[in-house]
Structures are given as structure tokens and as C-alpha cells.
Design a protein around this motif. Sequence first.
Motif, PDB file in Angstrom:
ATOM      1  N   UNK A 132       1.028  -1.349  -0.005  1.00 53.52           N
ATOM      2  CA  UNK A 132      -0.036  -0.278  -0.137  1.00 53.52           C
ATOM      3  C   UNK A 132       1.025   1.360  -0.092  1.00 53.52           C
ATOM      4  N   UNK A 133       0.467   2.302  -0.660  1.00 58.31           N
ATOM      5  CA  UNK A 133       1.050   3.651  -0.582  1.00 58.31           C
ATOM      6  C   UNK A 133       1.012   4.187   0.640  1.00 58.31           C
ATOM      7  N   UNK A 134       2.137   4.955   0.904  1.00 62.84           N
ATOM      8  CA  UNK A 134       2.178   5.514   2.246  1.00 62.84           C
ATOM      9  C   UNK A 134       1.890   7.000   2.538  1.00 62.84           C
ATOM     10  N   UNK A 135       1.696   7.667   1.288  1.00 62.44           N
ATOM     11  CA  UNK A 135       1.259   9.077   1.296  1.00 62.44           C
ATOM     12  C   UNK A 135       0.046   9.408   1.905  1.00 62.44           C
ATOM     13  N   UNK A 136      -1.076   8.520   1.582  1.00 55.96           N
ATOM     14  CA  UNK A 136      -2.449   8.983   1.989  1.00 55.96           C
ATOM     15  C   UNK A 136      -2.515   8.760   3.771  1.00 55.96           C
ATOM     16  N   UNK A 171      -0.929  -7.536 -10.238  1.00 51.29           N
ATOM     17  CA  UNK A 171      -1.047  -6.121 -11.100  1.00 51.29           C
ATOM     18  C   UNK A 171      -0.048  -5.281 -11.053  1.00 51.29           C
ATOM     19  N   UNK A 172      -0.161  -4.197 -11.707  1.00 48.84           N
ATOM     20  CA  UNK A 172       0.656  -2.998 -11.632  1.00 48.84           C
ATOM     21  C   UNK A 172       0.228  -1.864 -10.631  1.00 48.84           C
ATOM     22  N   UNK A 173       0.873  -1.358  -9.723  1.00 46.39           N
ATOM     23  CA  UNK A 173       0.303  -0.254  -9.180  1.00 46.39           C
ATOM     24  C   UNK A 173       1.450   0.712  -8.621  1.00 46.39           C
ATOM     25  N   UNK A 174       1.664   1.790  -9.134  1.00 45.54           N
ATOM     26  CA  UNK A 174       2.727   2.747  -8.607  1.00 45.54           C
ATOM     27  C   UNK A 174       2.606   3.095  -7.385  1.00 45.54           C
ATOM     28  N   UNK A 175       3.507   2.947  -6.450  1.00 44.83           N
ATOM     29  CA  UNK A 175       3.665   3.650  -5.140  1.00 44.83           C
ATOM     30  C   UNK A 175       5.019   4.199  -4.853  1.00 44.83           C
ATOM     31  N   UNK A 176       5.092   4.912  -3.968  1.00 45.67           N
ATOM     32  CA  UNK A 176       6.225   5.687  -3.597  1.00 45.67           C
ATOM     33  C   UNK A 176       6.820   4.643  -2.414  1.00 45.67           C
ATOM     34  N   UNK A 177       5.875   4.035  -1.735  1.00 41.72           N
ATOM     35  CA  UNK A 177       6.482   3.043  -0.634  1.00 41.72           C
ATOM     36  C   UNK A 177       7.328   2.054  -1.113  1.00 41.72           C
ATOM     37  N   UNK A 178       7.233   1.334  -2.344  1.00 36.63           N
ATOM     38  CA  UNK A 178       8.102   0.457  -2.829  1.00 36.63           C
ATOM     39  C   UNK A 178       9.396   1.077  -2.901  1.00 36.63           C
ATOM     40  N   UNK A 392      -8.871   4.510  -3.242  1.00 40.71           N
ATOM     41  CA  UNK A 392      -7.887   4.054  -2.930  1.00 40.71           C
ATOM     42  C   UNK A 392      -6.808   4.786  -2.774  1.00 40.71           C
ATOM     43  N   UNK A 393      -5.396   4.692  -2.802  1.00 44.56           N
ATOM     44  CA  UNK A 393      -4.311   5.477  -2.560  1.00 44.56           C
ATOM     45  C   UNK A 393      -4.513   6.665  -3.352  1.00 44.56           C
ATOM     46  N   UNK A 394      -5.044   6.587  -4.517  1.00 42.27           N
ATOM     47  CA  UNK A 394      -4.852   7.587  -5.633  1.00 42.27           C
ATOM     48  C   UNK A 394      -6.044   8.355  -5.795  1.00 42.27           C
ATOM     49  N   UNK A 395      -7.242   7.666  -5.570  1.00 42.45           N
ATOM     50  CA  UNK A 395      -8.607   8.026  -5.898  1.00 42.45           C
ATOM     51  C   UNK A 395      -9.587   8.133  -4.703  1.00 42.45           C
ATOM     52  N   UNK A 396     -10.425   9.073  -4.846  1.00 45.44           N
ATOM     53  CA  UNK A 396     -11.306   9.431  -3.797  1.00 45.44           C
ATOM     54  C   UNK A 396     -12.500   8.626  -4.043  1.00 45.44           C
ATOM     55  N   UNK A 397     -13.447   8.702  -3.095  1.00 35.28           N
ATOM     56  CA  UNK A 397     -14.825   8.019  -3.028  1.00 35.28           C
ATOM     57  C   UNK A 397     -15.601   8.461  -4.394  1.00 35.28           C
TER      58      UNK A 397
END
Length: 554
Positions: A132-136, A171-178, A392-397
Motif C-alpha cells: 500500500x502507498x504511504x502518502x495517504x 497487477x501493476x500499481x505505482x507507489x512511493x512506498x516500494x 484507494x491511495x490515488x482516487x477518492x470515493x
Amino acid sequence: MHKKQFGILIMLVFLFPKFGTSQNIESKVDSLYQVNESEPGFSIAIFKGNEIILEKQYGNSNLDYNIPITNETVFDIGSIAKQFTAAAILLLEKEGKLSIKEPAYKYIDNLTRYKKGDPTIEQLLNQTSGIQEVDPYLFLLDLNWYDLLTQSQMINIITKQKELNFSPGEYFQYTNANYILLANIIEKTSEKSFPDYLEKHIFLPLGMKSTTKKNSSYSTIKNRAVGYIEDSGIFYKTDFKSTIYNGDGQVLTSPRDMFKWHQNIKNATIGTSELWKKMHTKGKLNNGEEISYGLGVEFETHKGYKAMGFDGMIQGGFVSKYLYFPELDIAFFTTQNIFDWDFRERFFQLVDLYIPKKESINSEFQSVDYKEIKLPKTELKKYEGTYIFLGNEEESIKINTIKLIRKKLIAFDSDGEEISELKPIGNQKFIFFSDKVIEFTINEKIKEYKFSHYPSDIEAPWVFKEYKPYNHTQSELKEFEGQYFNANFQIGKKIKLENNILYFYHRNGAWKTEIESVAKDILEIQNYPIELVRYDNETIKGIKIMGLLFKKIK
């Protein structure tokens, strides 16, 4: 002159007729990038073969002191720095200190052994780990981008997440956490700090004397540009000077130093040609499908030519892009100290001054010819409903409503505006916007659909579940009041009803934000869903935000 060399020369003469009118091209470049001297600006360079064929600067690096941008000004290049992290991992692999096929937990203290599988170092590199992405989580943990953000803080947030978004490699999912995790692997295997390793094994050997990894809020960095944003014609300083964690960014450099990096990729000044080829090879998912991402490298196609590079965007006020076209042996690098969502349009206008369109273009992504089928009205009717995607980490509700109108299924957004017709193509699948696919699952327990962003379906789909919109009564809102505590992060939240409005208190209770009703047990705060967790007797046990449980303590 060798016959082959002569042939290449003739090809270049016809391929780049505009090189003969360089003065005319430079004036067109000026028209793209020219700004007032009192405004933030740009530093750009174009690399052809073993030369910098164009280098120009525009605007101001520091509005407080009216310092113009020069060829020595250094900019924060954002995520382009991921290339250096990937390179460091591959150099350590060459030294025999690790293998990218190994599980990442072997080198990262406290990394969860996930139920869905253990990501490898390679899956961190090519963004297929599922982590999971860390930023949010910064907002949730009472932090923001102007706070001191260290490597240990960010690692603590990442390693305390117990679930993956998907099985590694699915899947592919871009995250800074990686890439933040990769920095820890570099430190553990090299027994050096991350900035020291980059300095001694990449920057100094390549002669990148102006390049540095920011590692302190108080460091003096020579010729550093200040980052800005613009609002109604006014420029505001927005530097994130306290973000000093490692791996995903925080590298400052100049176009001339980026030329040295570019030459290394071509000529293997350090490492080996096999190492850089490995870095610039597309990754694959578990099913064998290729993704447009290598090891810290993104792949694009423009005017029929394949290219590779990276974008770097920091809302703290910097945007950069590096893109190399191997077939033409030409590369472009632009960097700026003003944030701009639409920077790519200007960038490719620059590219188009130097690159002609191929006579025949074979698209990398072939369109899929979907055949529409006919379904009876009674069959279409069962897909009607209101559906919600909890973000998700990039998109809102997001909320969509699907209605049957004159024998056609139509999707509407939350404002009642029509999105698109859903055309059935079989097996509970529908096409809309001509090339987007949604797939329904409807049975006694589930009514939902998955939205695939691309026909190739390389990214994890969004899942929209049917729900019933709900407005809570005052007595129900009163029930939500209380103190909530997450033991994992040792942080509390407060929910309080004031003047008939439910508020969420954060930043240690200093700030409050209105909570809105979404569904019976779903609330919303700043596009974050708050899910109510209840005991069997329906008493509220706690709230769950982004997978974190905050237990109600009073």
C-alpha cells in the motif's frame, strides 16, 4: 568514412532537417518556455549522441532575492530519483550482496509476512508488489508535507500495514512506498547510509558534482532553486524542505549532471551494459503480460518512436521530465520550479520540434474490437442500482448510478450527469466509452462491478459495490460521538456533534472537518471513507479508516 557511417549520416540529415535551422528552433523553444524574470522558470537541455545540442534557462530560482536560473541551478527532480535507487540495487546485486529475486522481508526489519504472499525486491522495483502507498496515511496520522518526515517514520507506517492490495505480481500499481523500502535494503546490504551510497557509487564516479540527495532540513545546498505554486497570479513558496526520507525522491540535480547520467545509461560508465539493459527491460505480471515499467524506468511511445524515462512531480513546487528515444539517440530533460499539472503538453511541444512523425505507426496498444450483443429488458433490469467505490491511495470515493432507460443501460455520476451507455458484450461484461470494460458479479450475496482502466487490465480494477444512500438522523449522529484510538500507531481521533453537524478532529484535536453521511455504516471525511464497525448487538465497536481500526474507548 565507413559506408555504414555515411548511411547513418544521410539518414540523420533527412530525419532532422530542422537541425539546419537551429536559430529558428531556438526561437520556438523560447516561445514555449519564456517567462518574466520575476517569475519561477525552467532549465532545459536536449542530448543528441554524445553532446548537449541545446541548453537554456528561463526565469527566477529564488523570488525573495531575485536570483536568475542558470546552468548551475539545481532542482528537486522528484520521482526521476527512483532511477538512482534502482541503479543502486542493481549495482549491489552485481557485487553479489543481494538478488532481486529474493523476498524483500529478508532485508527489511519488521516487514509483514503478508497472507497474499511475500513481494520480491524485483516486485518493489517494477511496482507490482501490492504494498500500500504511504502518502495517504500522513493525514490520518496527523502529519503533513511541511512536517519533518524521516525514513524511520515512513518505514514505520509502511511496515505496520498488514494487508497487500493484491497478490505480488498480480497487477501493476505505482507507489512511493516500494522505493522507500528499497532504500532500506540498500542501507542494510551496503552498510552505508543511502545518501552516502549514491554519492560514492553513482554521483562521484559519474562526475555529477552538482547532484545531491537531500538528507537534512538544515543542509545548505549550493545553487538550490526554491519551489513555488501559482494562485491567481501570485507565487507562493511551497518547498517541502522537511521531507528527508529516502528512495523515492529528494534528489537535486542540474541538466548538465543529468547528461552525465544519460551518458552512463548509454555507455555503462559504471556497472555493465547488461546491468543497464536489465534496468530498461519491461516487467511482467504473473500471467506473463508485459507492463510499461522496468526497474525505475517508464516506457512511452511518441510519434511512433519508443522512448524511456521518468516524470517527477512534487506539489512542493517542482516538475521534471527525462525522456530518451534510443532509435534516434536523442533525449530531452526539462525541470522547473513551479508546479504544473499540464507540464506534459509543453514538454511534447518541445519534443515535436526535433522529432518527425513516423510514416507508418504501429500502435503499442491495439484497440480491441468488442462485439455488442442484445439482452432482453428483464436481463438488463437486474444491473440497475447505485454503486460506490470507496477509493484507494490515488482516487477518492466515487458514486455511480446505473438506470435502464428506453432499453439501454445508462451510467450517471453522483451529480446526475450522464457518463456513458453500457453496451453488453457477454458474460456479465459491458463496454462503455468505446474501450472501457466493466464486469458485474451478481448473486444472492453480492452485487458489484469491477472497472478496468485499460483493455490490457494491468492495474488493479476499481470495485463498485451496490449500496443505499443514507442520511443519518441527529440521534444516530449522536451515537457516533466519542474518542477513538488506534493502538498500532498510538494515535487517537475524536468525533463530536456540534450544532447538528458531526465533526472529525485531527492534528491533535486542533483542526476539525465536517463528516458527511454516505451509507448506513459509511461516513466520509475529505474523501476518506469512515466505516463503522459494530459488535453483534449493533453497538459501535470502532471506526475503520484506510484499513486502520480505531477502537471506541469512550
